[in-house]
Scaffold this motif. Sequence first.
Motif, PDB file in Angstrom:
ATOM      1  N   ARG A 382     -31.618   5.656 -34.246  1.00  0.00           N
ATOM      2  CA  ARG A 382     -30.670   4.927 -33.409  1.00  0.00           C
ATOM      3  C   ARG A 382     -31.368   4.079 -32.356  1.00  0.00           C
ATOM      4  O   ARG A 382     -30.815   3.103 -31.863  1.00  0.00           O
ATOM      5  N   GLU A 383     -32.591   4.450 -31.995  1.00  0.00           N
ATOM      6  CA  GLU A 383     -33.377   3.638 -31.066  1.00  0.00           C
ATOM      7  C   GLU A 383     -34.057   2.475 -31.773  1.00  0.00           C
ATOM      8  O   GLU A 383     -34.685   1.636 -31.131  1.00  0.00           O
ATOM      9  N   GLY A 384     -33.945   2.431 -33.105  1.00  0.00           N
ATOM     10  CA  GLY A 384     -34.586   1.363 -33.863  1.00  0.00           C
ATOM     11  C   GLY A 384     -36.083   1.532 -33.987  1.00  0.00           C
ATOM     12  O   GLY A 384     -36.810   0.570 -34.227  1.00  0.00           O
ATOM     13  N   LYS A 385     -36.580   2.756 -33.846  1.00  0.00           N
ATOM     14  CA  LYS A 385     -38.022   3.003 -33.874  1.00  0.00           C
ATOM     15  C   LYS A 385     -38.488   3.690 -35.152  1.00  0.00           C
ATOM     16  O   LYS A 385     -39.639   4.115 -35.244  1.00  0.00           O
ATOM     17  N   THR A 386     -37.601   3.798 -36.139  1.00  0.00           N
ATOM     18  CA  THR A 386     -38.004   4.424 -37.398  1.00  0.00           C
ATOM     19  C   THR A 386     -39.066   3.571 -38.082  1.00  0.00           C
ATOM     20  O   THR A 386     -38.901   2.368 -38.253  1.00  0.00           O
ATOM     21  N   SER A 387     -40.162   4.193 -38.484  1.00  0.00           N
ATOM     22  CA  SER A 387     -41.252   3.460 -39.135  1.00  0.00           C
ATOM     23  C   SER A 387     -41.015   3.385 -40.638  1.00  0.00           C
ATOM     24  O   SER A 387     -40.263   4.197 -41.200  1.00  0.00           O
ATOM     25  N   PRO A 388     -41.643   2.423 -41.327  1.00  0.00           N
ATOM     26  CA  PRO A 388     -41.497   2.358 -42.787  1.00  0.00           C
ATOM     27  C   PRO A 388     -41.902   3.650 -43.474  1.00  0.00           C
ATOM     28  O   PRO A 388     -41.290   4.046 -44.466  1.00  0.00           O
ATOM     29  N   ALA A 389     -42.927   4.330 -42.953  1.00  0.00           N
ATOM     30  CA  ALA A 389     -43.386   5.574 -43.578  1.00  0.00           C
ATOM     31  C   ALA A 389     -42.306   6.645 -43.543  1.00  0.00           C
ATOM     32  O   ALA A 389     -42.225   7.486 -44.448  1.00  0.00           O
ATOM     33  N   ASP A 390     -41.467   6.627 -42.494  1.00  0.00           N
ATOM     34  CA  ASP A 390     -40.405   7.630 -42.386  1.00  0.00           C
ATOM     35  C   ASP A 390     -39.339   7.457 -43.456  1.00  0.00           C
ATOM     36  O   ASP A 390     -38.559   8.372 -43.710  1.00  0.00           O
ATOM     37  N   MET A 391     -39.272   6.273 -44.066  1.00  0.00           N
ATOM     38  CA  MET A 391     -38.238   6.010 -45.069  1.00  0.00           C
ATOM     39  C   MET A 391     -38.791   5.985 -46.490  1.00  0.00           C
ATOM     40  O   MET A 391     -38.050   5.700 -47.429  1.00  0.00           O
ATOM     41  N   GLN A 392     -40.048   6.289 -46.655  1.00  0.00           N
ATOM     42  CA  GLN A 392     -40.666   6.269 -47.972  1.00  0.00           C
ATOM     43  C   GLN A 392     -40.796   7.668 -48.539  1.00  0.00           C
ATOM     44  O   GLN A 392     -40.866   8.653 -47.810  1.00  0.00           O
ATOM     45  N   HIS A 393     -40.833   7.739 -49.854  1.00  0.00           N
ATOM     46  CA  HIS A 393     -41.130   8.966 -50.600  1.00  0.00           C
ATOM     47  C   HIS A 393     -40.086  10.059 -50.407  1.00  0.00           C
ATOM     48  O   HIS A 393     -40.416  11.249 -50.474  1.00  0.00           O
ATOM     49  N   GLY A 394     -38.821   9.688 -50.196  1.00  0.00           N
ATOM     50  CA  GLY A 394     -37.761  10.682 -50.168  1.00  0.00           C
ATOM     51  C   GLY A 394     -37.528  11.244 -51.560  1.00  0.00           C
ATOM     52  O   GLY A 394     -37.784  10.585 -52.577  1.00  0.00           O
ATOM     53  N   THR A 395     -37.031  12.485 -51.649  1.00  0.00           N
ATOM     54  CA  THR A 395     -36.789  13.104 -52.951  1.00  0.00           C
ATOM     55  C   THR A 395     -35.311  13.364 -53.208  1.00  0.00           C
ATOM     56  O   THR A 395     -34.862  13.338 -54.352  1.00  0.00           O
ATOM     57  N   ILE A 396     -34.528  13.621 -52.154  1.00  0.00           N
ATOM     58  CA  ILE A 396     -33.101  13.866 -52.292  1.00  0.00           C
ATOM     59  C   ILE A 396     -32.448  13.561 -50.951  1.00  0.00           C
ATOM     60  O   ILE A 396     -33.094  13.699 -49.892  1.00  0.00           O
ATOM     61  N   THR A 397     -31.189  13.127 -50.962  1.00  0.00           N
ATOM     62  CA  THR A 397     -30.553  12.644 -49.731  1.00  0.00           C
ATOM     63  C   THR A 397     -29.210  13.317 -49.487  1.00  0.00           C
ATOM     64  O   THR A 397     -28.493  13.664 -50.433  1.00  0.00           O
ATOM     65  N   ILE A 398     -28.880  13.490 -48.204  1.00  0.00           N
ATOM     66  CA  ILE A 398     -27.559  13.951 -47.779  1.00  0.00           C
ATOM     67  C   ILE A 398     -26.882  12.817 -47.020  1.00  0.00           C
ATOM     68  O   ILE A 398     -27.493  12.220 -46.125  1.00  0.00           O
ATOM     69  N   THR A 399     -25.658  12.506 -47.363  1.00  0.00           N
ATOM     70  CA  THR A 399     -24.890  11.498 -46.656  1.00  0.00           C
ATOM     71  C   THR A 399     -23.604  12.114 -46.125  1.00  0.00           C
ATOM     72  O   THR A 399     -22.819  12.682 -46.891  1.00  0.00           O
TER      73      THR A 399
END
Length: 480
Positions: A382-399
């Motif tokens: 929410r602060e807009g500070k998420t890095s690209p690495a934090d969004m890579q290599h996910g295996t499964i997601t909850i929405t």
Amino acid sequence: MTIREFKMPDVGEGLTEAEILKWYVQPGDTVTDGQVVCEVETAKAAVELPIPFDGVVHALLFEEGVTVDVGQVIISVQTAPGAEAPAAVEAVAAAPAAAPAAAEAEPEAPAARQPVLVGYGVSTASTKRRPRKAPQPAVAAQNGTGVAHAAAAPAAPAAPAVVPAQGGAGKALAKPPVRKLAKDLGIDLAAVVPTGDGGVVTREDVHAAAAAAITPQTVAPALPVAPEVPAAAQAAPVQVPAEVSGSARETRIPVKGVRKVTAQAMVGSAFTAPHVTEFITFDVTRTMKLVQELKDDPDLAGLRINPLLLIAKAVLVAIRRNPDVNASWDEAAQEIVLKHYVNLGIAAATPRGLIVPNIKDAHAKTLGELSQALSGLVATAREGKTSPADMQHGTITITNVGVFGVDTGTPILNPGESAILAVGAIKLQPWVHKGKVKARHVTTLALSFDHRLIDGELGSRFLADIAAVLEHPRRLITWS
């Protein structure tokens, strides 16, 4: 003195361009190795860029708000004599009349090795994209011949370039995102009446000025931004600068950044992986009671305890019982890749749009550690500070679509993942419990999965196990 250049690095995985959000330095400022000089925004995240050498800023080649290709020079720095410099210095700020001649007279020299600052360094492969207007350099050396001329005459160092003034002595006070919004809407900040503390212009002030400049009928209603929505689910509207058409009967919103990449990823996922979605509705009254008990537990004081935390833990327990769901499809090798770790994606909405950062090695975390990771992930997003690495290599997601009060949905897989779980609203409903109809907390889960990897039996068992844990949360212990 030697002029050194710093090029836009590839700050993500294969990204080809980034927008300069904010400069932290100006011509004439002294910089040191590792100092952050600007913040840029890619289609995935906002990233701060450090400079890899010492010196004095000579010129900023692009203004804030300009999109720059990876590999283009964005800043030049005067370094001390003897400092390591590239084998050749390219002309990056030549005057329009001199640019063609310089390009013909001086062939391109081999590029020096660019320091890898974020991600994987500058990509050398050419990337095809739709043509767009080339961004114009913001500033050039004062002698009008650019950096190359300055480098050729070390006895007379070029004077620092001057950034175009943004209001001069009467410069309006506003944060960079507000300045960008005003620029996108064509609003002069100096003419906006500020309402923020200390005379700071706010986003609302800019929108009010834009509304005053056109008739009320031409203003589209504000688009809602959800607190937690999956990038992998149906794209929800986000608040972005809009361009009002000349007819004043429609509003056109540029598709770029996160929205553009999300759209491309969802189309690719929907038409690549054969989606199957299954549903289950069940009683979560015991889980809701456990949430309250954990909130009152002094050992967990200070931690954020909510139903999503226990749902995440239930997913991890179900993966342990059904490890084959945690996989990916390697099309090139025609292999199924089983993952022995869980990088659990949690959807979040940000001012930039919908993103899905993931908790690395979530399977190895205790309940307290998982709570801390969830809180940090959402706050950073929410602060807009998420890095690209934090969004890579996910295996499964909850929405968590339940935050909107809806019962469930049919989410689309994040590319490269095997499954995504949509959590519906938890509501008090009439439910048969121990032979009697009572008011119970009930929810519906929807699991979308890649049918190449997960057949109906495996998907059904996995979804049923998640529900079983949440219906009887003691299984968090007995099944772990």
